[in-house]
Design an enzyme around this catalytic site. Structure first.
Site, mmCIF file in Angstrom:
data_model
loop_
_atom_site.group_PDB
_atom_site.id
_atom_site.type_symbol
_atom_site.label_atom_id
_atom_site.label_comp_id
_atom_site.label_asym_id
_atom_site.label_seq_id
_atom_site.Cartn_x
_atom_site.Cartn_y
_atom_site.Cartn_z
ATOM 1 C CE LYS A 269 4.003 16.628 -15.236
ATOM 2 N NZ LYS A 269 4.243 15.355 -15.899
ATOM 3 C CD GLU B 125 6.172 15.364 -22.975
ATOM 4 O OE1 GLU B 125 5.362 16.279 -22.742
ATOM 5 O OE2 GLU B 125 5.375 14.196 -23.314
ATOM 6 N NE ARG C 113 -4.127 -1.749 2.089
ATOM 7 C CZ ARG C 113 -4.183 -3.202 2.781
ATOM 8 N NH1 ARG C 113 -2.935 -3.404 3.553
ATOM 9 N NH2 ARG C 113 -5.178 -4.150 2.487
ATOM 10 C CE LYS D 181 -1.650 12.746 -15.409
ATOM 11 N NZ LYS D 181 -1.894 13.036 -16.796
ATOM 12 C CG HIS E 257 -1.321 8.877 -24.808
ATOM 13 N ND1 HIS E 257 -2.006 9.394 -23.657
ATOM 14 C CD2 HIS E 257 -0.157 9.014 -24.741
ATOM 15 C CE1 HIS E 257 -1.143 10.048 -22.849
ATOM 16 N NE2 HIS E 257 0.109 9.674 -23.479
ATOM 17 C CG ASN F 284 -2.654 15.047 -20.802
ATOM 18 O OD1 ASN F 284 -1.771 14.306 -20.600
ATOM 19 N ND2 ASN F 284 -3.376 15.328 -19.488
ATOM 20 N NE ARG G 29 -0.438 16.385 -13.557
ATOM 21 C CZ ARG G 29 -0.082 15.559 -12.654
ATOM 22 N NH1 ARG G 29 -0.389 15.776 -11.399
ATOM 23 N NH2 ARG G 29 1.222 14.530 -13.033
ATOM 24 C CG HIS H 59 0.283 13.974 -24.290
ATOM 25 N ND1 HIS H 59 1.039 15.112 -24.531
ATOM 26 C CD2 HIS H 59 1.332 13.369 -23.453
ATOM 27 C CE1 HIS H 59 2.181 15.266 -23.869
ATOM 28 N NE2 HIS H 59 2.427 13.943 -23.486
ATOM 29 C CD GLU I 224 -4.883 14.945 -16.594
ATOM 30 O OE1 GLU I 224 -5.569 14.530 -17.388
ATOM 31 O OE2 GLU I 224 -3.587 14.708 -16.345
ATOM 32 C CG HIS J 134 5.535 9.448 -24.993
ATOM 33 N ND1 HIS J 134 3.901 9.323 -25.067
ATOM 34 C CD2 HIS J 134 5.490 10.843 -24.260
ATOM 35 C CE1 HIS J 134 3.391 10.220 -24.374
ATOM 36 N NE2 HIS J 134 4.290 11.310 -23.774
#
Length: 549
Positions: free
Chosen positions: A411, A366, A302, A324, A436, A429, A425, A432, A421, A449
């Site tokens: 960032k 990026e 956990r 993330k 993606h 993206n 936020r 993206h 997000e 990527h």
């Protein structure tokens, strides 16, 4: 970093490797044999014939001392016999780092024969007899103990010049032998807060940073196979010398490792090691390792402490920052994961020196993204230095560290406002949504990527431009910068537009079955909005069809 001295037998590759190192590290390259010939006005065989070996060794010691005092240090390829004199060995130890390039005599002779055939008609004086291989073997036996006094040994046999240079640079970085500059530290105020440190050569100071966090001695290093082969031995040695007890798990390099199968294997290993809740996982590598190890840290027991040590530009400026973590699902990228903040991010831009060009280049996507969504000044800075940054020759250390730190800061400002997000936020993206989709449909790993993000930004800008939101001239500036940095701006491949459009519907930003698009208005300003479906379909169909004709 002072001088880097390369020692070893003739034929070990000192001159060829030295030139590559000098290019990568932005240092002058000096060859003691060449310097002797320039100062004496004669070729080395002639010097031996006219004056004898003792005279030559005197010349060699003199030019070595001169080369060693080059301002700022140099990459210095030495003659094979430089180590035979004690004063030379003392100078090597005092004035820099010495690398022994190890090679078997038979291989060295093959290289020398090839060189003799193609470029140098003269035979080296100490190999001029009837049995040159026996002569090389004798030289190695006599000099072996002296060669072993070098700070590091790098085997050259069976390796390309580029690979040997990569390994040497990795040794220098991992052992903190690069010139340091003051680290740039950004405290990120999310969760309990953590530092993002940009430190040129900081990988060699990893133990220092870990000690500040007061972790238990045992740490678990999760490293991808490419980084492992270059860096792990020297990094492990540094950690052990500082009192840590590192355990290493190697992940196959590539996007395919962001999978449930690899995650389960990592869990199994942690269980076998009886990893405890207070012991840290160190994600050491690019974005794939950062996401995978980060998700494992978030979920094993956990939650265990996580340290991100990103080694790619993309990971340093983006994926290691903000918490993330996750893995891919066959139906979509990053669909399974968690928000889980690290205890530290240690970004060492020097590690980019050992990346293949394509993997280094993809990270600029990026950085350009930050310029488009938040910072017109950063965008202009990239425009002004695109040629230098793309080629990455004679690396502009201060500029590079500034760009990485500025990207992290941009960032951080966003995630401090919106960690999970729920709002702003989402602007991170930009590009993206299509990226993606392309990565998923083409197959993970076909497009890196950053390459996919570049194409996604080009297409998104085109959608915004057609909608009257983004000036044509600014869209052209974006595309020119991407291209100048070596990124793709036009799609070529078999993926169909319809497959892309279908994959978009699985985007994480879909709300109420509508995609929220990040649309540029000006360089430095974007908005989050829905777009007309017919417009998106028309642009995507055009963009993914034109290169297939």
């Amino acid at each position: 970093m002072q001088n880097i001295f390369l020692v070893g037998l003739s034929g070990s590759g000192k001159s060829t490797v030295g030139r590559v190192l000098a290019e990568r590290l932005g240092k002058p390259f000096l060859d003691t044999d060449t310097l002797i010939e320039e100062q004496c006005g004669a070729r080395i065989p002639a010097i031996f014939t006219r004056h004898g070996e003792d005279y030559f060794r005197d010349c060699e010691s003199r030019v070595l001392a001169q080369a060693a005092h080059t301002e700022g240090g140099a990459i210095i390829a030495t003659g094979g016999g430089i180590v035979t004199r004690s004063e030379n060995r003392a100078l090597l130890a005092e004035q820099g780092t010495t690398i022994f390039l190890a090679v078997e005599p038979v291989v060295a002779l093959e290289r020398l024969d090839a060189q003799h055939l193609h470029s140098s008609p003269e035979i080296r004086p100490l190999l001029a007899g009837p049995e040159p291989l026996a002569a090389l073997e004798t030289l190695l036996a006599v000099r072996s103990d002296w060669y072993q006094e070098a700070d590091f040994t790098c085997a050259t046999q069976g390796k390309s010049v580029e690979r040997v240079a990569q390994e040497i640079i990795a040794l220098l970085i991992g052992s903190a032998r690069l010139n340091a500059m003051p680290p740039l530290v950004r405290r990120i105020a999310v969760g309990d807060g953590y530092d993002a440190v940009v430190d040129w050569g900081g990988l060699g100071r990893m133990a220092h940073y870990l000690a500040q966090l007061r972790f238990p001695p045992r740490v678990f290093l999760i490293v991808d196979s490419n980084v492992h082969n270059l860096y792990t031995p020297v990094v492990i040695d540094g950690l052990r010398q500082a009192g840590f007890a590192p355990e290493v798990y190697v992940v196959p390099a590539g996007e395919a490792s962001k999978s449930q199968r690899q995650l389960s294997a990592l869990y199994d290993w942690l269980v076998e090691q009886r990893a405890e809740r207070g012991e840290a996982l160190i994600a050491f590598g690019g974005g794939v390792v950062g996401d995978l190890a980060g998700y494992a840290a978030a979920t094993y027991l956990r939650g265990v402490p996580l340290v991100q040590v990103p080694t790619s530009l993309l990971a340093q400026v983006d994926s290691s920052i903000g918490g993330k973590t996750g893995i891919n699902h066959p139906q979509g990228k990053n669909m399974i994961g968690a928000f889980y903040q690290p205890r530290l991010v240690l970004a060492d831009p020097a590690t980019l020196l050992t990346l293949p060009a394509r993997e280094r280049t993809e990270g600029w996507a990026e950085v350009v993204k930050y310029g488009i969504i938040l910072d017109a000044e950063l965008f202009a800075l990239l425009e002004a230095h695109a040629d230098t940054l793309r080629d990455f020759l004679h690396p502009p250390v201060t500029l590079l560290c500034h760009i990485v730190a500025r990207s992290i800061d941009l960032k951080a400002v966003v995630i401090e406002e919106d960690e999970r997000e729920q709002g702003r936020r989402a602007i991170l993206n930009y590009g993206h949504t299509l990226a993606h989709a392309l990565e998923n449909v083409a197959g993970y790993g076909v497009w890196l990527h950053g390459e996919a993000v570049s194409l996604g930004m080009v297409a998104a800008a085109l959608i915004a431009q057609r909608a009257g939101m983004f000036p044509v001239a600014e869209a052209a500036r974006q595309n020119r910068l991407l291209e100048a940095l070596g990124l793709p701006v036009a799609y070529r491949g078999p993926v169909s537009a319809q497959a892309i459009l279908a994959a978009i519907q699985l985007d994480k930003k879909v709300t109420g079955k509508k995609v929220r698009w990040i649309m540029p208005r000006h360089i430095g300003e974007v908005t989050v909005t829905s777009m007309p479906g017919d417009l998106v379909e028309a642009v995507v169909t055009s963009f993914f069809a034109q290169e297939r004709r």
